[in-house]
Design an enzyme around this catalytic site. Structure first.
Site, PDB file in Angstrom:
ATOM      1  NE  ARG A  35      -4.201  -1.727   1.867  1.00 22.67           N
ATOM      2  CZ  ARG A  35      -4.954  -2.275   2.794  1.00 22.67           C
ATOM      3  NH1 ARG A  35      -4.650  -2.129   4.067  1.00 22.67           N
ATOM      4  NH2 ARG A  35      -6.025  -2.959   2.464  1.00 22.67           N
ATOM      5  N   GLY A 376      -9.528  -8.929  -2.182  1.00 27.03           N
ATOM      6  CA  GLY A 376      -8.918  -9.829  -1.206  1.00 27.03           C
ATOM      7  C   GLY A 376      -8.282 -11.081  -1.744  1.00 27.03           C
TER       8      GLY A 376
END
Ligand code: AMP
Length: 419
Positions: A35, A376
């Site tokens: 991220r 996910g």
């Protein structure tokens, strides 16, 4: 509308909302910095233009100031990746921080402490009883007011607002959406990551090249109902797999042994099959399954029809016939969306079906299809199989991506472009 490339950040201060909500181990080491790396192009472009950045993020779900959730733990990694000595403001608001912001020079970066240390960020009161008493209503109202102040303060830091946090774009929080109201349309824009995510999803959901195939896997149908319903208006083929297979099999009289099932969703399964028929969608369900005598990688295994699983056994992956069926459909598609593994891919002995799906997507992509993998566990799949760079786009968003596929307008996106 301005873009990262059209906007000249020289001598401008930019408030950049990123999603640095990275996993940390017990010693505060980052275990996956994806991220942070995802926001680097945006931050570097601003610094390279001669602008300065005020970086805002959340980390975890703190209920107030909590050392465990301090962004100071990730500061060294952010500095390393940005190749500048990033400063750190121990509080995201307050006089000291204001002074640090004012002292920022072109090319400098300041990381603010976790925005969620303040309840104002999310606008959700903390520690209140759930009942709708007057006291609770008054506390909520007071928080809304102080959220406005909080948002305004953050906005005063900068000349321009950049949102690059796709992971929280589905939240109408102070720094992800409300702050945008303090900037005119020429001074608010999407960072590269958020723009790329929007472009990828719109390529799938709006400017779709046909045939369009969606593969929905995962454990349950109940968490995917809205997505499936929205997709039925758009796709040519809908492959429903993973744990939900057995709810469908049981709904049509199948014997499913110990397989995962949602008994209260049998009517829904029948309804979805009807709906697909009405809309002319080719609904593809697994026909055979790799069964196990326990939920374990080392279980005894066999193959069975999804409608005839022996007692004491459960389906943990698709079988060879279904692999072929799915592969054929995927290979003939021009647009592909994959969300959710088709088996318990975490166990190597039950990952073969998901690998076959992944292989077919890679092949279709090589032949010109646009493929989006997101939500996910399917991302974990393509990573496990080393396919992440062989599909068109791997989304970084969980909930945000799913809400976009459901057809919802995300507050973080609307706040900037108006829709
Ligand atoms: P979700 O979060 O709903 O996308 O579900 C992902 C999870 O579904 C993964 O952890 C898979 O192991 C699990 N899953 C996929 N197929 C099955 C299955 N046949 N039985 C049980 N769990 C499954």
């Amino acid at each position: 509308m301005q873009t990262m490339d059209s906007f000249n950040f020289a001598n401008k201060k930019a408030f950049v909302r990123v999603d640095f909500n990275v996993p940390l181990d017990d010693n505060f080491n980052i275990t996956d910095d994806t991220r942070i790396r995802a926001a680097v192009p945006t931050l570097k472009k601003i610094l390279k233009d001669g602008g300065s950045v005020i970086i805002g993020s959340h980390l975890g779900r703190p209920k107030g100031v909590t050392d465990k959730f301090s962004l100071k733990h990730i500061l060294p990694r952010v500095s390393e990746l940005l190749e500048v000595d990033v400063k750190f403001a121990e509080d995201c608001i307050g006089e000291t921080t204001e002074a640090m912001v004012a002292a920022l020079h072109p090319g400098e970066a300041l990381l603010l402490e976790n925005l969620r240390f303040y309840a104002e960020e999310e606008g959700k009161p903390r520690g209140l009883a759930a009942d709708a008493t007057e006291e609770v209503a008054a506390a909520k109202k007071a928080l809304k007011e102080s959220q406005k102040e909080f948002t305004k303060k953050l906005a005063t830091y900068a000349d321009v607002y950049v949102n690059d946090a796709f992971g929280t774009a589905h939240r109408a929080h102070a720094s992800t959406a409300l702050i945008a109201d303090h900037f005119d349309s020429d001074h608010k824009l999407f960072g590269y990551l958020l723009q790329n995510e929007i472009t990828a999803v719109e390529k799938v959901m709006k400017d779709t090249e046909k045939p369009f195939t969606a593969i929905m896997g995962g454990s349950k149908v109940s968490t995917k109902i809205e997505i499936i319903k929205n997709l039925l208006d758009k796709v040519d083929n809908l492959i429903l797999a993973g744990g939900m297979t057995y709810t469908f099999a049981k709904a049509f009289g199948g014997k499913i042994g110990n397989s995962i099932v949602e008994d209260d969703k049998l009517d829904l399964a029948r309804e979805l099959v009807e709906l697909a028929k009405e809309k002319g969608v080719n609904l593809v369900l697994a026909t055979d399954t790799k069964i196990a005598d326990s939920f374990s990688n080392d279980a005894k295994t066999d193959f069975a029809s999804v409608k005839n699983i022996p007692d004491g056994w459960e389906g943990l992956d698709i079988g060879p016939e279904s692999e072929k069926l799915f592969t054929e459909v995927i290979k003939n598609s021009k647009t592909i969306l994959w969300n959710g593994p088709v088996g318990v891919f975490e166990f190597d002995n039950f990952a073969k079906g998901s690998l076959a799906v992944s292989n077919a997507i890679v092949e279709a992509t090589k032949n010109g299809a646009f493929s989006l993998v997101g939500g996910g566990d399917s991302v974990a799949c393509v990573n496990k199989f080393g396919h992440a760079d062989q599909v068109s786009y791997v989304s970084t968003g969980g909930g945000a991506l799913l809400e976009m596929i459901e057809g919802k307008v995300l507050p973080g996106i609307k706040a900037i472009r108006g829709y």
